[in-house]
Motif scaffolding. Sequence first.
Motif, PDB file in Angstrom:
ATOM      1  N   THR A 220      35.586  38.159  50.886  1.00 33.37           N
ATOM      2  CA  THR A 220      36.808  38.930  50.671  1.00 33.37           C
ATOM      3  C   THR A 220      37.077  39.941  51.779  1.00 33.37           C
ATOM      4  O   THR A 220      38.139  40.552  51.806  1.00 33.37           O
ATOM      5  CB  THR A 220      36.739  39.699  49.328  1.00 33.37           C
ATOM      6  OG1 THR A 220      35.611  40.588  49.354  1.00 33.37           O
ATOM      7  CG2 THR A 220      36.635  38.756  48.154  1.00 33.37           C
ATOM      8  N   GLY A 221      36.118  40.156  52.656  1.00 36.32           N
ATOM      9  CA  GLY A 221      36.286  41.160  53.707  1.00 36.32           C
ATOM     10  C   GLY A 221      36.143  42.570  53.176  1.00 36.32           C
ATOM     11  O   GLY A 221      36.683  43.516  53.738  1.00 36.32           O
ATOM     12  N   ALA A 222      35.406  42.715  52.078  1.00 42.82           N
ATOM     13  CA  ALA A 222      35.239  44.020  51.428  1.00 42.82           C
ATOM     14  C   ALA A 222      33.902  44.658  51.821  1.00 42.82           C
ATOM     15  O   ALA A 222      33.045  44.019  52.426  1.00 42.82           O
ATOM     16  CB  ALA A 222      35.305  43.857  49.914  1.00 42.82           C
ATOM     17  N   GLU A 223      33.761  45.912  51.457  1.00 41.65           N
ATOM     18  CA  GLU A 223      32.514  46.645  51.650  1.00 41.65           C
ATOM     19  C   GLU A 223      31.830  46.799  50.292  1.00 41.65           C
ATOM     20  O   GLU A 223      32.495  46.987  49.277  1.00 41.65           O
ATOM     21  CB  GLU A 223      32.790  48.043  52.205  1.00 41.65           C
ATOM     22  CG  GLU A 223      33.419  48.058  53.573  1.00 41.65           C
ATOM     23  CD  GLU A 223      32.403  47.931  54.683  1.00 41.65           C
ATOM     24  OE1 GLU A 223      31.194  48.096  54.421  1.00 41.65           O
ATOM     25  OE2 GLU A 223      32.828  47.665  55.816  1.00 41.65           O
TER      26      GLU A 223
ATOM     27  N   GLU B  89      26.625  40.078  48.720  1.00 33.78           N
ATOM     28  CA  GLU B  89      26.889  39.749  50.121  1.00 33.78           C
ATOM     29  C   GLU B  89      27.920  38.629  50.255  1.00 33.78           C
ATOM     30  O   GLU B  89      28.797  38.693  51.116  1.00 33.78           O
ATOM     31  CB  GLU B  89      25.588  39.351  50.822  1.00 33.78           C
ATOM     32  CG  GLU B  89      24.657  40.514  51.061  1.00 33.78           C
ATOM     33  CD  GLU B  89      23.301  40.089  51.601  1.00 33.78           C
ATOM     34  OE1 GLU B  89      23.190  38.954  52.112  1.00 33.78           O
ATOM     35  OE2 GLU B  89      22.366  40.890  51.511  1.00 33.78           O
ATOM     36  N   LYS B  90      27.817  37.609  49.396  1.00 36.96           N
ATOM     37  CA  LYS B  90      28.783  36.502  49.438  1.00 36.96           C
ATOM     38  C   LYS B  90      30.189  36.995  49.112  1.00 36.96           C
ATOM     39  O   LYS B  90      31.160  36.609  49.769  1.00 36.96           O
ATOM     40  CB  LYS B  90      28.390  35.408  48.452  1.00 36.96           C
ATOM     41  CG  LYS B  90      27.246  34.542  48.902  1.00 36.96           C
ATOM     42  CD  LYS B  90      26.994  33.448  47.883  1.00 36.96           C
ATOM     43  CE  LYS B  90      25.832  32.569  48.279  1.00 36.96           C
ATOM     44  NZ  LYS B  90      25.573  31.532  47.268  1.00 36.96           N
ATOM     45  N   LEU B  91      30.309  37.845  48.083  1.00 39.19           N
ATOM     46  CA  LEU B  91      31.621  38.370  47.707  1.00 39.19           C
ATOM     47  C   LEU B  91      32.191  39.253  48.797  1.00 39.19           C
ATOM     48  O   LEU B  91      33.374  39.161  49.133  1.00 39.19           O
ATOM     49  CB  LEU B  91      31.525  39.146  46.387  1.00 39.19           C
ATOM     50  CG  LEU B  91      31.273  38.324  45.131  1.00 39.19           C
ATOM     51  CD1 LEU B  91      31.078  39.231  43.932  1.00 39.19           C
ATOM     52  CD2 LEU B  91      32.409  37.353  44.876  1.00 39.19           C
TER      53      LEU B  91
ATOM     54  N   ILE C  19      36.382  34.041  44.846  1.00 42.66           N
ATOM     55  CA  ILE C  19      36.570  34.879  46.035  1.00 42.66           C
ATOM     56  C   ILE C  19      38.051  35.158  46.270  1.00 42.66           C
ATOM     57  O   ILE C  19      38.445  36.287  46.566  1.00 42.66           O
ATOM     58  CB  ILE C  19      35.915  34.214  47.270  1.00 42.66           C
ATOM     59  CG1 ILE C  19      34.396  34.287  47.143  1.00 42.66           C
ATOM     60  CG2 ILE C  19      36.382  34.863  48.562  1.00 42.66           C
ATOM     61  CD1 ILE C  19      33.632  33.552  48.212  1.00 42.66           C
ATOM     62  N   GLU C  20      38.872  34.133  46.085  1.00 44.73           N
ATOM     63  CA  GLU C  20      40.314  34.298  46.266  1.00 44.73           C
ATOM     64  C   GLU C  20      40.896  35.274  45.246  1.00 44.73           C
ATOM     65  O   GLU C  20      41.697  36.149  45.596  1.00 44.73           O
ATOM     66  CB  GLU C  20      40.988  32.935  46.136  1.00 44.73           C
ATOM     67  CG  GLU C  20      42.457  32.935  46.469  1.00 44.73           C
ATOM     68  CD  GLU C  20      43.054  31.540  46.375  1.00 44.73           C
ATOM     69  OE1 GLU C  20      44.131  31.412  45.773  1.00 44.73           O
ATOM     70  OE2 GLU C  20      42.427  30.601  46.898  1.00 44.73           O
ATOM     71  N   GLN C  21      40.491  35.150  43.983  1.00 48.91           N
ATOM     72  CA  GLN C  21      41.005  36.040  42.936  1.00 48.91           C
ATOM     73  C   GLN C  21      40.531  37.476  43.147  1.00 48.91           C
ATOM     74  O   GLN C  21      41.305  38.421  42.960  1.00 48.91           O
ATOM     75  CB  GLN C  21      40.572  35.546  41.563  1.00 48.91           C
ATOM     76  CG  GLN C  21      41.285  34.293  41.135  1.00 48.91           C
ATOM     77  CD  GLN C  21      40.862  33.825  39.755  1.00 48.91           C
ATOM     78  OE1 GLN C  21      39.960  34.384  39.139  1.00 48.91           O
ATOM     79  NE2 GLN C  21      41.521  32.794  39.264  1.00 48.91           N
ATOM     80  N   ILE C  22      39.282  37.655  43.547  1.00 48.19           N
ATOM     81  CA  ILE C  22      38.767  39.002  43.803  1.00 48.19           C
ATOM     82  C   ILE C  22      39.481  39.612  45.007  1.00 48.19           C
ATOM     83  O   ILE C  22      39.800  40.803  45.018  1.00 48.19           O
ATOM     84  CB  ILE C  22      37.230  38.975  43.983  1.00 48.19           C
ATOM     85  CG1 ILE C  22      36.567  38.676  42.637  1.00 48.19           C
ATOM     86  CG2 ILE C  22      36.717  40.287  44.550  1.00 48.19           C
ATOM     87  CD1 ILE C  22      35.065  38.516  42.693  1.00 48.19           C
TER      88      ILE C  22
END
Length: 96
Positions: A69-72, A63-65, A33-36
């Motif tokens: 990461t706060g992404a859509e 959904e987890k990713l 998650i941090e790297q993404i």
Amino acid sequence: MLTGKQKRFLRAEANQLKPIFQVGKDGVNENMIEQIGDALEKRELLKVSILQNCLEDKHTVAEKLAEGTGAEIAQIIGNNIVLYRESEENKQLLLP
């Protein structure tokens, strides 16, 4: 939240991208998650591939990713997930 028009735009932009991350049998972890998250800050749009040996459902992984990461989620197609997060410093894409 992305509109339909914005999602179509992002899907078109992601069409030629290659997946740069892979989710395997260990599933999603904090390091991934941090790297993404870091990659999203630099690129804004990226693909994540889910390998055959992944024990989790692709929608659960997406959904987890996205949550971590706060992404859509722009698209889930086959075993690929397209994620988008607007960059703070490296703004490249201008959404319609």
